[in-house]
Design a protein around this motif. Structure first.
Motif, PDB file in Angstrom:
ATOM      1  N   ALA A  48      -2.704   9.091   2.116  1.00  0.00           N
ATOM      2  CA  ALA A  48      -1.814   9.129   3.222  1.00  0.00           C
ATOM      3  C   ALA A  48      -2.118  10.455   4.282  1.00  0.00           C
ATOM      4  O   ALA A  48      -1.940  10.143   5.513  1.00  0.00           O
ATOM      5  N   LYS A  49      -2.486  11.647   3.678  1.00  0.00           N
ATOM      6  CA  LYS A  49      -2.848  12.594   4.513  1.00  0.00           C
ATOM      7  C   LYS A  49      -3.974  12.557   5.218  1.00  0.00           C
ATOM      8  O   LYS A  49      -4.325  13.060   6.468  1.00  0.00           O
ATOM      9  N   ARG A  50      -5.015  12.002   4.375  1.00  0.00           N
ATOM     10  CA  ARG A  50      -6.589  11.921   4.964  1.00  0.00           C
ATOM     11  C   ARG A  50      -6.719  11.079   5.984  1.00  0.00           C
ATOM     12  O   ARG A  50      -7.630  11.100   6.882  1.00  0.00           O
ATOM     13  N   TYR A  51      -6.137   9.650   5.475  1.00  0.00           N
ATOM     14  CA  TYR A  51      -6.249   8.604   6.448  1.00  0.00           C
ATOM     15  C   TYR A  51      -5.158   8.096   7.342  1.00  0.00           C
ATOM     16  O   TYR A  51      -4.496   6.763   6.710  1.00  0.00           O
ATOM     17  N   PRO A  52      -4.523   8.796   7.896  1.00  0.00           N
ATOM     18  CA  PRO A  52      -3.172   8.474   8.506  1.00  0.00           C
ATOM     19  C   PRO A  52      -3.127   7.071   9.441  1.00  0.00           C
ATOM     20  O   PRO A  52      -2.113   6.334   9.371  1.00  0.00           O
ATOM     21  N   ARG A  53      -4.269   6.862  10.122  1.00  0.00           N
ATOM     22  CA  ARG A  53      -4.323   5.476  10.767  1.00  0.00           C
ATOM     23  C   ARG A  53      -4.964   4.472  10.067  1.00  0.00           C
ATOM     24  O   ARG A  53      -5.431   3.389  10.392  1.00  0.00           O
ATOM     25  N   GLY A  54      -5.422   4.631   8.523  1.00  0.00           N
ATOM     26  CA  GLY A  54      -6.069   3.718   7.670  1.00  0.00           C
ATOM     27  C   GLY A  54      -5.430   3.544   6.401  1.00  0.00           C
ATOM     28  O   GLY A  54      -6.424   3.298   5.442  1.00  0.00           O
ATOM     29  N   SER A  55      -4.465   4.243   6.287  1.00  0.00           N
ATOM     30  CA  SER A  55      -3.684   4.311   4.941  1.00  0.00           C
ATOM     31  C   SER A  55      -3.428   3.032   4.133  1.00  0.00           C
ATOM     32  O   SER A  55      -3.954   2.841   2.936  1.00  0.00           O
ATOM     33  N   ASP A  56      -3.165   1.591   4.928  1.00  0.00           N
ATOM     34  CA  ASP A  56      -2.968   0.483   4.234  1.00  0.00           C
ATOM     35  C   ASP A  56      -4.296   0.011   3.601  1.00  0.00           C
ATOM     36  O   ASP A  56      -4.407  -0.211   2.456  1.00  0.00           O
ATOM     37  N   THR A  57      -5.494   0.266   4.381  1.00  0.00           N
ATOM     38  CA  THR A  57      -6.828  -0.319   4.087  1.00  0.00           C
ATOM     39  C   THR A  57      -7.148   0.566   2.953  1.00  0.00           C
ATOM     40  O   THR A  57      -7.797   0.178   2.041  1.00  0.00           O
ATOM     41  N   ALA A  58      -7.192   1.956   3.260  1.00  0.00           N
ATOM     42  CA  ALA A  58      -7.538   2.777   1.901  1.00  0.00           C
ATOM     43  C   ALA A  58      -6.876   2.782   0.565  1.00  0.00           C
ATOM     44  O   ALA A  58      -7.632   2.618  -0.401  1.00  0.00           O
ATOM     45  N   ILE A  59      -5.497   2.391   0.680  1.00  0.00           N
ATOM     46  CA  ILE A  59      -4.786   2.172  -0.552  1.00  0.00           C
ATOM     47  C   ILE A  59      -5.104   0.904  -1.103  1.00  0.00           C
ATOM     48  O   ILE A  59      -5.535   0.799  -2.165  1.00  0.00           O
ATOM     49  N   THR A  60      -5.334  -0.231  -0.343  1.00  0.00           N
ATOM     50  CA  THR A  60      -5.791  -1.277  -0.902  1.00  0.00           C
ATOM     51  C   THR A  60      -7.032  -1.275  -1.428  1.00  0.00           C
ATOM     52  O   THR A  60      -7.238  -1.625  -2.671  1.00  0.00           O
ATOM     53  N   PHE A  61      -8.248  -0.918  -0.812  1.00  0.00           N
ATOM     54  CA  PHE A  61      -9.587  -0.733  -1.190  1.00  0.00           C
ATOM     55  C   PHE A  61      -9.331   0.297  -2.784  1.00  0.00           C
ATOM     56  O   PHE A  61     -10.175  -0.241  -3.715  1.00  0.00           O
ATOM     57  N   THR A  62      -8.832   1.333  -2.772  1.00  0.00           N
ATOM     58  CA  THR A  62      -8.701   2.263  -3.832  1.00  0.00           C
ATOM     59  C   THR A  62      -7.955   1.491  -4.893  1.00  0.00           C
ATOM     60  O   THR A  62      -8.577   1.435  -6.277  1.00  0.00           O
ATOM     61  N   GLY A  64       0.684  -6.565  -9.187  1.00  0.00           N
ATOM     62  CA  GLY A  64      -0.352  -6.114  -8.335  1.00  0.00           C
ATOM     63  C   GLY A  64       0.047  -6.042  -6.792  1.00  0.00           C
ATOM     64  O   GLY A  64      -0.148  -4.989  -6.223  1.00  0.00           O
ATOM     65  N   MET A  65       0.845  -7.061  -6.558  1.00  0.00           N
ATOM     66  CA  MET A  65       1.203  -7.141  -5.322  1.00  0.00           C
ATOM     67  C   MET A  65       2.273  -6.043  -4.856  1.00  0.00           C
ATOM     68  O   MET A  65       2.215  -5.439  -3.748  1.00  0.00           O
ATOM     69  N   LEU A  66       3.029  -5.746  -5.975  1.00  0.00           N
ATOM     70  CA  LEU A  66       4.145  -4.600  -5.868  1.00  0.00           C
ATOM     71  C   LEU A  66       3.404  -3.437  -5.895  1.00  0.00           C
ATOM     72  O   LEU A  66       3.904  -2.380  -4.948  1.00  0.00           O
ATOM     73  N   GLU A  67       2.409  -3.024  -6.441  1.00  0.00           N
ATOM     74  CA  GLU A  67       1.686  -1.853  -6.514  1.00  0.00           C
ATOM     75  C   GLU A  67       1.094  -1.677  -4.969  1.00  0.00           C
ATOM     76  O   GLU A  67       1.449  -0.313  -4.606  1.00  0.00           O
ATOM     77  N   ILE A  68       0.566  -2.517  -4.342  1.00  0.00           N
ATOM     78  CA  ILE A  68       0.247  -2.252  -3.004  1.00  0.00           C
ATOM     79  C   ILE A  68       1.310  -1.866  -2.247  1.00  0.00           C
ATOM     80  O   ILE A  68       1.210  -1.233  -1.256  1.00  0.00           O
ATOM     81  N   ALA A  69       2.185  -2.921  -2.219  1.00  0.00           N
ATOM     82  CA  ALA A  69       3.462  -2.948  -1.414  1.00  0.00           C
ATOM     83  C   ALA A  69       4.266  -1.767  -1.364  1.00  0.00           C
ATOM     84  O   ALA A  69       4.686  -0.966  -0.195  1.00  0.00           O
ATOM     85  N   LEU A  70       4.608  -1.196  -2.437  1.00  0.00           N
ATOM     86  CA  LEU A  70       4.819   0.311  -2.700  1.00  0.00           C
ATOM     87  C   LEU A  70       4.236   1.389  -2.163  1.00  0.00           C
ATOM     88  O   LEU A  70       4.883   2.329  -1.833  1.00  0.00           O
ATOM     89  N   ALA A  71       3.123   1.156  -2.164  1.00  0.00           N
ATOM     90  CA  ALA A  71       2.081   2.450  -2.032  1.00  0.00           C
ATOM     91  C   ALA A  71       2.133   2.542  -0.306  1.00  0.00           C
ATOM     92  O   ALA A  71       2.192   3.542   0.091  1.00  0.00           O
ATOM     93  N   ILE A  72       1.942   1.096   0.312  1.00  0.00           N
ATOM     94  CA  ILE A  72       2.049   1.198   1.478  1.00  0.00           C
ATOM     95  C   ILE A  72       3.435   1.673   2.230  1.00  0.00           C
ATOM     96  O   ILE A  72       3.190   2.386   3.273  1.00  0.00           O
ATOM     97  N   GLY A 126       5.694   0.004  10.806  1.00  0.00           N
ATOM     98  CA  GLY A 126       4.107  -0.051  10.663  1.00  0.00           C
ATOM     99  C   GLY A 126       3.523  -1.277  11.028  1.00  0.00           C
ATOM    100  O   GLY A 126       2.221  -1.496  11.061  1.00  0.00           O
ATOM    101  N   ASP A 127       4.378  -2.576  10.659  1.00  0.00           N
ATOM    102  CA  ASP A 127       3.824  -3.786  11.079  1.00  0.00           C
ATOM    103  C   ASP A 127       3.491  -4.122  12.385  1.00  0.00           C
ATOM    104  O   ASP A 127       2.280  -4.889  12.645  1.00  0.00           O
ATOM    105  N   ASP A 128       3.821  -3.324  13.186  1.00  0.00           N
ATOM    106  CA  ASP A 128       3.192  -3.578  14.626  1.00  0.00           C
ATOM    107  C   ASP A 128       2.316  -2.844  15.150  1.00  0.00           C
ATOM    108  O   ASP A 128       2.128  -2.815  16.443  1.00  0.00           O
TER     109      ASP A 128
END
Length: 411
Positions: A327-341, A116-124, A196-198
């Motif tokens: 990634a295309k629809r939420y360029p400034r919120g992809s981390d949050t959108a990916i985690t939520f989805t 599960g951790m890897l799923e999110i990390a690789l997607a981000i 992206g971390d900064d």
């Protein structure tokens, strides 16, 4: 020139981490196919109990998805990725020494925490790095999942029969050997740096704004139905072919490998198609194709079983295409959108595996526990649920397509 070489070197380490990550991810997800009948026999589990075990592991996956984004924000994507790989490595050791069901279940649960951790990390990572040709690159990286998934069942079957110091490795030793491969992406991640971390907090799309978007909720449904259909094949196809058609483990594992071979080829070759025809339309076409193949294979009987493998062509495209869409629809919120989805998708996986096991047992009981026809019909009904999920994925894709087209926001 020196700056270009440095950039290429950084990008090369990033790609190595992502590609190796998906290889390990595919292995850890799909070596269970040939192992499950032996695990079931060793611990005396029926199909409903087996479904509950897989659902419990999916719950671990869900829990990990929910806290990984927090780790990424606090420690960075690099540390979160290394921790994910390390947890899978450690779980392999615990599985090897587990001779009681409680210890095995806990060890298996830990492996799914890592997954599960890897799923999110690789997607981000993919969303941050693949800013050009997003659909193509997302599918290419996910193709490594398909490639490792292709060989994983056959390699796992072979490793289980290996003798070392006069002892057969069996399924416990196989898990130890295969999960030890997580050491490789740990080494490449240590050499990598990731963007992206900064990003300042004020630059990120607010969570409240994200969850108000109906398109994101339709994506949750599409991803949930698509991933249940995808992951259930790894857990149930070998079991289905062995018990419904009396195939040998090697032959049944071979069919699972063909599924993932076609799965990998589709991601390697069809990624540019998603960029060309659009992500939303691609989701409808590919999930619909998978549903048709699965239903025809069930109704047609053993002679049409090759369509179980062909379904991999369609279902392969769902996950990376959804990630490309986000990634295309939420360029400034992809981390949050990916985690939520992905977190809500994990909830769907928990329910899905349990439902499959429940359906099989319920239909079997209608015919009588010892009835071979009842077992066949139960397995067909349970596997039919996998096809139904692919069909519902296509239906949700149609609704999303209509919603976005009406607003001129098709991607």
């Amino acid at each position: 020139m020196q700056r270009t070489n440095k950039f290429n070197k950084v990008y090369a380490w990033q790609l190595a981490t992502i590609f190796l990550g998906f290889i390990v991810f595919g292995i850890s997800e799909n070596i269970k196919g040939p192992a499950i009948p032996r695990i079931q026999f060793d611990f005396n589990l029926n199909e409903e109990q087996l479904g509950s075990l897989l659902s419990l592991n999916a719950l671990g996956y869900l829990i990990a998805c929910s806290f990984t984004a927090v780790l990424v924000r606090k420690w960075g994507i690099k540390a979160a990725s290394i921790l994910a790989f390390a947890s899978m490595l450690i779980s392999g050791v615990f599985i090897f020494v587990s001779h009681t069901y409680s210890l095995f279940a806990a060890s298996y649960f830990l492996m799914y925490i890592g997954n599960g951790m890897l799923e999110i990390a690789l997607a981000i990572l993919g969303a941050r790095i693949f800013v050009k040709n997003t659909g193509t690159m997302m599918n290419l990286s996910h193709a490594f999942y398909g490639l490792s998934s292709t060989v994983a069942p056959l390699v796992a079957t072979g490793v289980m029969s290996v003798q070392l110091f006069g002892l057969t490795l069996d399924w416990r030793g196989m898990y130890l050997v295969m999960l030890a491969l997580a050491l490789l992406p740990i080494l490449t991640a240590l050499r990598s740096s990731f963007p992206g971390d900064d990003l300042p907090s004020e630059s990120r799309l607010p969570f409240k704004e994200l969850v108000r978007d109906p398109a994101l909720w339709w994506m949750v449904l599409i991803l949930s139905f698509g991933v249940v259909s995808e992951l259930a094949v790894g857990g149930w196809l070998v079991n289905f072919l062995e018990k419904a058609y009396h195939w040998s483990t090697v032959k049944a594992s071979g069919m699972l490998s063909i599924f993932f071979l076609l799965f990998a080829i589709a991601r390697l070759l069809l990624g540019p198609v998603t960029d060309r025809i659009g992500f939303t339309f691609s989701l409808i076409i590919f999930s619909g194709f998978s549903a048709i193949c699965t239903f025809v294979a069930i109704v047609g009987g053993e002679q049409w079983s090759f369509l179980f493998a062909a379904a991999g062509i369609g279902i392969a495209m769902i996950y990376p295409t959804v990630m490309a869409f986000i990634a295309k629809r939420y360029p400034r919120g992809s981390d949050t959108a990916i985690t939520f989805t992905v977190t809500l998708m994990g909830l769907g996986s928990v329910i899905g595996n349990y439902v499959i096991g429940f359906i099989i047992e319920m239909v079997k009981k209608l015919y009588g526990e010892g009835d071979s026809v009842g077992l066949l019909r139960g397995l067909q009904a349970g596997y039919g649920f996998i096809g139904l999920c692919a069909l519902l994925c296509a239906v949700c894709g149609c609704i999303l397509y209509w919603y976005l087209k009406k607003r001129g926001e098709l991607i």
